[in-house]
Design a protein around this motif. Structure first.
Motif: not given
Length: 370
Positions: A141-149, A156-169
């Protein structure tokens, strides 16, 4: 959709979401209320689990206290999978652990993909594994997403638009909306909050995915404080210290005792994690400043810093182990009572335990008093 979250300072990265784990210790409802009212935080994402066995001990209290503070709640699982079967097994473990901890149906349960296991796989394999995890997690019952750098996204993996939580400092976050086509951008790991100890991971939301798929209804009570705190957090927080000179040092250390890995080469810098005795650390640079010899460890995103000993130590890790004396909190205890009993100030007692005097302590908790 990004317009749903525009704040008063359009040129600054916003603190829309905070993520917390056992590294932050116990977080009270009052701390989350302060984040909401004084910093404009709308959502919190808490660590649920890691791999196939680890359950974050603070997940349940974090979930309950975030909800009590009136903010949106989500969770994340630190992925260790290298195969599709392992990804499905970890999703089942994360889903069951989240249910037991009280993560509500409809929340996002993110797969945090930044491990060495993922680094060893091809992009196609990581894509297959991530897809398997996210498909399985939806059964709970949870919604899914990917976190990566940012360096791993679409590498290293595909992150399409309108998805993803991206880390960059970046050194200076203000002036650019990074990863505006993704759900969220994590832009700092050292943000400070008024009544909470240490540095925190903070993110800007570029969609409403992490606020239950709707425009956020969370409203801060002190908008002037939100604006001022937001601007303060954006001011060159990653600008390196120019007072000392770094030198190249490619070396592997084996730690003789537990060591704090920090966000900067200073004992006042926030603690990222505590590396256990026996851990190996690969470094790329070293510096002598503030009475210590520091080394820099390249990490998934950015760097970690640890002291290898006093400034006179130029070769090996020589810092000796420290034996602590602990006190077990009893019913009715307070920071003041414990500090007085052990000849400490409340601030010193709280600080050496990675907390503030505003942090709630509870019976059975062990505190360092010597």
């Amino acid at each position: 959709m990004a317009t749903l979250f525009l704040g008063m300072n359009a040129n600054a990265a916003r603190i829309d979401m905070v993520d917390v784990s056992n590294n932050n210790g116990y977080m009270s409802t009052a701390e989350y209320v302060s984040m909401r009212n004084e910093f404009g935080v709308k959502a919190v994402t808490v660590k649920i689990s890691e791999g196939g066995t680890y359950k974050d001990p603070y997940a349940a209290s974090n979930i309950a206290n975030v909800q009590a503070a009136g903010m949106y709640i989500n969770g994340y699982h630190f992925a260790r999978y290298a195969t599709k079967a392992q990804a499905i097994a970890e999703a089942d473990f994360a889903g069951k652990t989240a249910k037991a901890a009280g993560l509500p149906v409809g929340a996002v349960l993110v797969t945090d993909v930044e491990s060495q296991e993922a680094n060893n796989q091809s992009q196609a394999t990581n894509d297959r594994n991530n897809a398997a995890f996210m498909q399985e997690i939806q059964k709970f019952g949870y919604r899914a997403d990917i976190y990566t750098s940012g360096s791993w996204a679409n590498s290293k993996m595909t992150i399409k638009g309108k998805t993803g939580w991206i880390a960059a400092y970046p050194y200076v976050p203000a002036g650019k909306n990074w990863y505006s086509t993704n759900h969220a951008w994590q832009w700092s790991s050292t943000a400070k909050f008024r009544i909470s100890y240490g540095g925190f991971d903070v993110s800007q939301l570029n969609s409403n995915y992490y606020t239950a798929g709707q425009k956020s209804k969370v409203k801060p009570t002190n908008k002037c404080a939100v604006k001022a705190n937001n601007q303060k957090s954006n001011k060159n927080i990653y600008k390196p210290d120019a007072s000392a000179k770094w030198v190249k040092e490619t070396k592997t250390y084996t730690l003789k005792t537990a060591v704090k890995l920090r966000t900067g080469a200073s004992t006042s810098s926030s603690v990222i994690t505590i590396l256990p005795a026996g851990a190996t650390v690969k470094t790329d640079q070293a510096i002598i400043q503030g009475g210590y010899r520091w080394v820099r460890q390249p990490r998934f995103y950015g760097y970690g810093y640890l002291a290898t000993g006093p400034a006179s130590n130029t070769l090996e890790y020589v810092k000796s182990g420290v034996t602590h004396t602990y006190y077990t909190v009893k019913y009715g205890d307070s920071w003041w009572a414990i500090a007085q009993r052990n000849g400490l100030s409340m601030t010193t007692l709280a600080s050496q335990n990675g907390k503030t005097i505003y942090t709630t302590i509870y019976p059975g908790q062990r505190l360092v008093v010597r």
